[in-house]
Design a protein around this motif. Structure first.
Motif, PDB file in Angstrom:
ATOM      1  N   LYS A   1      11.234 -10.279   1.354  1.00 16.88           N
ATOM      2  CA  LYS A   1      10.127  -9.329   1.419  1.00 16.88           C
ATOM      3  C   LYS A   1      10.378  -8.233   2.447  1.00 16.88           C
ATOM      4  N   TYR A   2      11.540  -8.239   3.052  1.00 20.22           N
ATOM      5  CA  TYR A   2      11.812  -7.288   4.132  1.00 20.22           C
ATOM      6  C   TYR A   2      12.595  -6.069   3.681  1.00 20.22           C
ATOM      7  N   SER A   3      13.030  -6.006   2.432  1.00 18.96           N
ATOM      8  CA  SER A   3      13.747  -4.819   1.972  1.00 18.96           C
ATOM      9  C   SER A   3      12.748  -3.740   1.583  1.00 18.96           C
ATOM     10  N   ARG A   4      13.179  -2.505   1.688  1.00 19.66           N
ATOM     11  CA  ARG A   4      12.293  -1.376   1.389  1.00 19.66           C
ATOM     12  C   ARG A   4      12.135  -1.201  -0.112  1.00 19.66           C
ATOM     13  N   PHE A   5      10.947  -0.744  -0.499  1.00 20.69           N
ATOM     14  CA  PHE A   5      10.694  -0.448  -1.907  1.00 20.69           C
ATOM     15  C   PHE A   5      11.284   0.912  -2.252  1.00 20.69           C
ATOM     16  N   PRO A   6      11.548   1.172  -3.520  1.00 17.90           N
ATOM     17  CA  PRO A   6      11.950   2.529  -3.914  1.00 17.90           C
ATOM     18  C   PRO A   6      10.836   3.521  -3.563  1.00 17.90           C
ATOM     19  N   ALA A   7      11.204   4.780  -3.394  1.00 12.72           N
ATOM     20  CA  ALA A   7      10.241   5.795  -2.939  1.00 12.72           C
ATOM     21  C   ALA A   7       9.069   5.933  -3.913  1.00 12.72           C
ATOM     22  N   TRP A   8       9.331   5.897  -5.220  1.00 12.26           N
ATOM     23  CA  TRP A   8       8.249   6.058  -6.203  1.00 12.26           C
ATOM     24  C   TRP A   8       7.259   4.898  -6.120  1.00 12.26           C
ATOM     25  N   LEU A   9       7.768   3.678  -5.915  1.00 10.57           N
ATOM     26  CA  LEU A   9       6.890   2.515  -5.822  1.00 10.57           C
ATOM     27  C   LEU A   9       6.120   2.525  -4.498  1.00 10.57           C
ATOM     28  N   ASP A  10       6.776   2.959  -3.443  1.00 10.34           N
ATOM     29  CA  ASP A  10       6.119   3.039  -2.144  1.00 10.34           C
ATOM     30  C   ASP A  10       4.963   4.037  -2.182  1.00 10.34           C
ATOM     31  N   ASN A  11       5.191   5.205  -2.800  1.00 12.91           N
ATOM     32  CA  ASN A  11       4.116   6.204  -2.921  1.00 12.91           C
ATOM     33  C   ASN A  11       2.990   5.688  -3.810  1.00 12.91           C
ATOM     34  N   TRP A  12       3.350   4.987  -4.863  1.00 13.92           N
ATOM     35  CA  TRP A  12       2.340   4.436  -5.774  1.00 13.92           C
ATOM     36  C   TRP A  12       1.501   3.374  -5.066  1.00 13.92           C
ATOM     37  N   LEU A  13       2.145   2.544  -4.262  1.00  9.81           N
ATOM     38  CA  LEU A  13       1.412   1.525  -3.500  1.00  9.81           C
ATOM     39  C   LEU A  13       0.446   2.162  -2.497  1.00  9.81           C
ATOM     40  N   LYS A  14       0.849   3.297  -1.932  1.00  9.98           N
ATOM     41  CA  LYS A  14       0.007   3.966  -0.937  1.00  9.98           C
ATOM     42  C   LYS A  14      -1.206   4.660  -1.557  1.00  9.98           C
ATOM     43  N   MET A  15      -1.148   4.999  -2.856  1.00 12.55           N
ATOM     44  CA  MET A  15      -2.281   5.710  -3.464  1.00 12.55           C
ATOM     45  C   MET A  15      -3.218   4.785  -4.234  1.00 12.55           C
ATOM     46  N   ARG A  16      -3.054   3.477  -4.098  1.00 11.04           N
ATOM     47  CA  ARG A  16      -3.915   2.537  -4.830  1.00 11.04           C
ATOM     48  C   ARG A  16      -5.370   2.631  -4.409  1.00 11.04           C
ATOM     49  N   LYS A  17      -5.640   2.826  -3.133  1.00  9.76           N
ATOM     50  CA  LYS A  17      -7.028   2.903  -2.664  1.00  9.76           C
ATOM     51  C   LYS A  17      -7.743   4.105  -3.276  1.00  9.76           C
TER      52      LYS A  17
END
Length: 184
Positions: free
Chosen positions: A113-129
Motif C-alpha cells: 500500500k506504500y507505492s504511489r498511484f498513477p497521476a490520473w487515479l490520484d487526481n480522481w481519488l482527490k475529487m471524490r468528495k
C-alpha cells in the motif's frame, strides 16, 4: 526581515508568475472546477440522450397516422429532467466509488500500500468528495421533482376522481349529552 516577521518565504518563480500568485487568495473553490465540469458534461450528455429518446424517437415510434406527437413536449420540464437527474446521480455516485475500488485492486496487485498511484487515479481519488456532493445535489433535485411529479396534477389516474367527504361532529360541553353539529 521576512523570517523575523514570522513568515516563511516561498519562491514561486519570477515576476511573470506574479499574476498567478496574486490570484491565489481570491480563487473561488479551485479544486471544484474539474469535478463540476465532469458533472456538467455527464448531465448534458444524458439530457441530450433522453431528449432525443423521449421527444424525437418515441413520438415517431408511437404515431399511428404518421403525424408528430407534439403533446409529448409538455413532459420536458418534469419527466425528462427527472429521469435524467436520476440516472445522472447514479452515474456520479458510481464515479465516487470506482476509484477507491480501482485503488484497492492496484494495491493488491502490487502487494503493497506504500507505492504511489498513477497521476490520473490520484487526481480522481482527490475529487471524490466534490463529485459526491454534486451527486447529492442532483439526487436532491431529483427527489423534489419526484415528489412534485406524484401530485394529482401530473398523475390523475393514480389518485382518481375527487371525493367529497362528510364528517359528523358532535357538540356539547363537558361530560353531558352530545348533539350532532349542523355544519358538515
Amino acid at each position: 526581515p521576512v523570517r523575523g516577521a514570522g513568515f516563511t518565504p516561498v519562491d514561486l518563480g519570477g515576476l511573470s508568475a506574479a499574476h498567478t500568485i496574486e490570484d491565489i487568495p481570491v480563487a473561488v473553490f479551485p479544486q471544484w472546477r474539474v469535478p463540476f465540469y465532469i458533472h456538467l458534461s455527464i448531465f448534458t450528455f444524458l439530457y441530450l440522450l433522453s431528449f432525443v429518446k423521449f421527444q424525437i424517437c418515441w413520438p415517431i415510434t408511437w404515431s399511428t397516422d404518421g403525424s408528430f406527437l407534439w403533446h409529448l413536449w409538455h413532459h420536458i420540464p418534469m419527466d425528462n429532467m427527472n429521469k435524467t437527474l436520476a440516472v445522472h446521480a447514479l452515474i456520479t455516485l458510481a464515479l465516487c466509488y470506482l476509484p477507491g475500488v480501482l485503488a484497492g485492486w492496484l494495491q493488491i496487485y502490487r502487494g503493497t500500500k506504500y507505492s504511489r498511484f498513477p497521476a490520473w487515479l490520484d487526481n480522481w481519488l482527490k475529487m471524490r468528495k466534490q463529485l459526491g456532493l454534486l451527486m447529492l445535489f442532483a439526487a436532491s433535485i431529483h427527489a423534489c421533482l419526484s415528489v412534485a411529479y406524484m401530485s394529482p396534477t401530473y398523475q390523475g389516474i393514480v389518485y382518481g376522481d375527487p371525493v367529497e367527504a362528510s364528517v359528523h361532529v358532535m357538540e356539547g360541553e363537558g361530560w353531558g349529552p352530545k348533539t350532532e353539529a349542523l355544519n358538515r
